[in-house]
Design an enzyme around this catalytic site. Structure first.
Site, PDB file in Angstrom:
ATOM      1  NE  ARG A  36      -4.172  -1.783   1.788  1.00 31.37           N
ATOM      2  CZ  ARG A  36      -4.993  -2.342   2.661  1.00 31.37           C
ATOM      3  NH1 ARG A  36      -4.767  -2.223   3.949  1.00 31.37           N
ATOM      4  NH2 ARG A  36      -6.052  -3.005   2.259  1.00 31.37           N
ATOM      5  CE  LYS A 221     -20.829 -16.232   6.605  1.00 30.17           C
ATOM      6  NZ  LYS A 221     -21.046 -15.132   7.555  1.00 30.17           N
ATOM      7  N   GLY A 377      -9.257  -9.508  -0.897  1.00 23.46           N
ATOM      8  CA  GLY A 377      -8.034  -9.894  -0.204  1.00 23.46           C
ATOM      9  C   GLY A 377      -7.535 -11.288  -0.515  1.00 23.46           C
ATOM     10  N   GLY A 400     -13.255  -4.283  -0.117  1.00 25.34           N
ATOM     11  CA  GLY A 400     -14.629  -3.829   0.106  1.00 25.34           C
ATOM     12  C   GLY A 400     -15.045  -2.753  -0.884  1.00 25.34           C
TER      13      GLY A 400
HETATM   14  P1  AMP Z   1     -14.502 -14.436   1.403  1.00 25.13           P
HETATM   15  O1  AMP Z   1     -13.917 -13.568   2.480  1.00 25.13           O
HETATM   16  O2  AMP Z   1     -15.986 -14.507   1.401  1.00 25.13           O
HETATM   17  O3  AMP Z   1     -13.918 -14.134   0.033  1.00 25.13           O
HETATM   18  O4  AMP Z   1     -14.084 -15.901   1.752  1.00 25.13           O
HETATM   19  C1  AMP Z   1     -12.768 -16.312   1.833  1.00 25.13           C
HETATM   20  C2  AMP Z   1     -12.677 -17.510   2.693  1.00 25.13           C
HETATM   21  O5  AMP Z   1     -13.493 -18.535   2.181  1.00 25.13           O
HETATM   22  C3  AMP Z   1     -11.288 -18.072   2.777  1.00 25.13           C
HETATM   23  O6  AMP Z   1     -10.797 -17.902   4.080  1.00 25.13           O
HETATM   24  C4  AMP Z   1     -11.465 -19.542   2.439  1.00 25.13           C
HETATM   25  O7  AMP Z   1     -10.760 -20.401   3.291  1.00 25.13           O
HETATM   26  C5  AMP Z   1     -12.952 -19.747   2.603  1.00 25.13           C
HETATM   27  N1  AMP Z   1     -13.453 -20.869   1.795  1.00 25.13           N
HETATM   28  C6  AMP Z   1     -13.277 -21.076   0.499  1.00 25.13           C
HETATM   29  N2  AMP Z   1     -13.832 -22.235   0.112  1.00 25.13           N
HETATM   30  C7  AMP Z   1     -14.388 -22.781   1.207  1.00 25.13           C
HETATM   31  C8  AMP Z   1     -15.092 -23.997   1.469  1.00 25.13           C
HETATM   32  N3  AMP Z   1     -15.353 -24.863   0.489  1.00 25.13           N
HETATM   33  N4  AMP Z   1     -15.515 -24.225   2.720  1.00 25.13           N
HETATM   34  C9  AMP Z   1     -15.249 -23.360   3.723  1.00 25.13           C
HETATM   35  N5  AMP Z   1     -14.579 -22.198   3.546  1.00 25.13           N
HETATM   36  C10 AMP Z   1     -14.145 -21.915   2.296  1.00 25.13           C
END
Ligand code: AMP
Length: 419
Positions: A36, A221, A377, A400
């Site tokens: 950054r 999610k 990230g 974000g």
């Molecule tokens: P996000 O912050 O929503 O982009 O999610 C990122 C996180 O999703 C990372 O820490 C990954 O470890 C987690 N992730 C990715 N695939 C899976 C999965 N199949 N089950 C559980 N966590 C996951």
């Protein structure tokens, strides 16, 4: 709108909002990743190179009041090393030191102000006990908003020009990111080079995408990505889903997902997205196979199955090889690729293969002439881990902020300058 490259800063003091929210070593407080800081250098060099002076302001972390462990002091030696010059430091962004030092700043000099978030009015969010009533909350908010304006006015008084180059906080209406812009006339405020390049990359994808346009969405999610997915359904040819959110879609279609991540309250939404993709003619791709584990652990036992046939008690933590081939094929045929979110639990080597394969495919597509934009990230971390940052078209610095821009929202820090 003023463009920084066309502006001559000679003998002008510019106050620049940068994003120096860098990670620090817990023990030594040394900067552990200076990405950054490097991102802000072109803007600083332009201002000082023209013969202007530069007042830098930033936040670091989430301090509650003045807290030394959130001081911006550790940034100084890194900044000095990159700029090859001495950088001045005011130990309070609003106090006497800042007033005196900004007043005495000479052409070519650079001054860093202490963390703007040492003042709660920067964010303008009052911290109240849970027992506070509605009236109390309203009054506290109004009071802090007034103080926010005062703070922005004081910061603005240090300089003749405002430059916003903090893309990572552009989605926040804070004193130093948006409110301050109101104190400068249109021809005395502008974006820095970093925000300009972020906006150019995102606008190219949103408004001028070469086709086929493929979006690859991963991460934990559905609920976090729902708005961006909906906005993209109007724009993309292919929408690839991976990561934990896969299983909410698979469950919605009646598949067996064992203990995989699932948002039960989003099943209807997942169905609606699949239907919407169909009516819009978007090729909606879900994984066809997955790597399942008997626990959420780097040493877990694993086996591969069809994505909709996970044994009871097991959970899907990465995409399988058939899925990798399928996704690679679509990515390689694309002229525009937007990637946000990992394909699996890539933090554990055992479940990183899917994410690594997608990172490499995005780099290969870039080599073949596609425009590729990576944001968020975790996908950025995956690109860096595989040394591919200079093999893709653009890596966004604002997780974000990028998501919100891609969702079609107005970002206060952008609107305050663009109008
Ligand atoms: P996000 O912050 O929503 O982009 O999610 C990122 C996180 O999703 C990372 O820490 C990954 O470890 C987690 N992730 C990715 N695939 C899976 C999965 N199949 N089950 C559980 N966590 C996951």
């Amino acid at each position: 709108m003023r463009k920084i490259q066309d502006f001559n800063f000679k003998d002008i003091k510019a106050i620049v909002r940068v994003d120096f929210n860098v990670p620090l070593d817990k023990e030594t407080l040394e900067v552990t990743d200076d990405t950054r800081i490097r991102g802000a250098l072109p803007t600083i060099r332009k201002i000082t190179g023209d013969g202007g002076s530069c007042i830098l302001m930033s936040h670091l972390g989430r301090p509650k009041g003045r807290m030394e462990k959130f001081s911006l002091k550790p940034v100084l030696p890194v900044l000095e090393k990159h700029l090859g010059m001495k950088v001045l430091f005011a130990d309070d962004c609003l106090g006497d030191s800042a007033v005196k030092m900004t007043a005495g700043l000479k052409p070519g000099e650079v001054l860093l102000l202490e963390n703007v978030r040492f003042y709660p009015e920067e964010e303008g969010k009052p911290v109240l006990p849970e027992t506070a009533g509605e009236e109390e909350k309203k009054a506290a908010k109004a009071e802090l908003k007034a103080k926010q304006k005062e703070m922005a006015g004081k910061l603005a008084s240090y300089a003749g020009v405002y430059v916003n180059d903090a893309f990572g906080t552009a989605h926040r209406a804070h004193a130093s990111t948006a409110v301050i812009a109101g104190f400068f006339p249109d021809d005395r405020k502008m974006f820095g080079f970093l925000i300009d390049s972020e906006l150019a990359a995102m606008d190219r994808v949103l408004k001028d995408a070469g086709r086929p346009f493929t979006a690859v969405m991963g991460g934990a999610k559905v609920s976090d990505k729902i708005l961006i997915i909906e906005n993209l359904l109007d724009r993309v040819d292919n929408l690839i889903i991976g990561g934990g959110m896969t299983y909410t879609f698979i469950r919605a279609m009646g598949g067996r997902i064992g203990n995989s991540l699932c948002e039960e309250d989003k099943l209807d939404l997942a169905k609606a997205i699949i239907e919407k993709a169909g009516t819009k003619g978007v090729n909606f791709l879900l994984p066809v196979d997955g790597v399942n584990a008997d626990s959420f652990d780097a040493g877990a036992d694993t086996y591969v199955s069809a994505i909709d046939d996970v044994r009871d008690g097991w959970m899907g933590l990465d995409i399988g090889e058939k899925t990798i081939s399928l996704f690679e094929d679509v990515i390689m045929k694309s002229k525009t690729v937007l990637w946000n979110g990992p394909m699996g639990v890539f933090e554990m080597d055992k479940f990183a293969a899917g994410t690594t394969a997608i990172a490499r495919a995005v780099a290969r597509a870039t080599e073949q002439g596609a425009f590729t934009l990576i944001g968020g990230g975790d996908s950025v971390a995956a690109i860096n881990k595989n040394d591919l940052a200079d093999k893709v078209s653009y890596v966004s610095t604002g997780g974000g902020a990028m998501l919100e821009y891609m969702e079609g929202k107005t970002l206060p820090g952008i609107a305050a300058i663009r109008g």
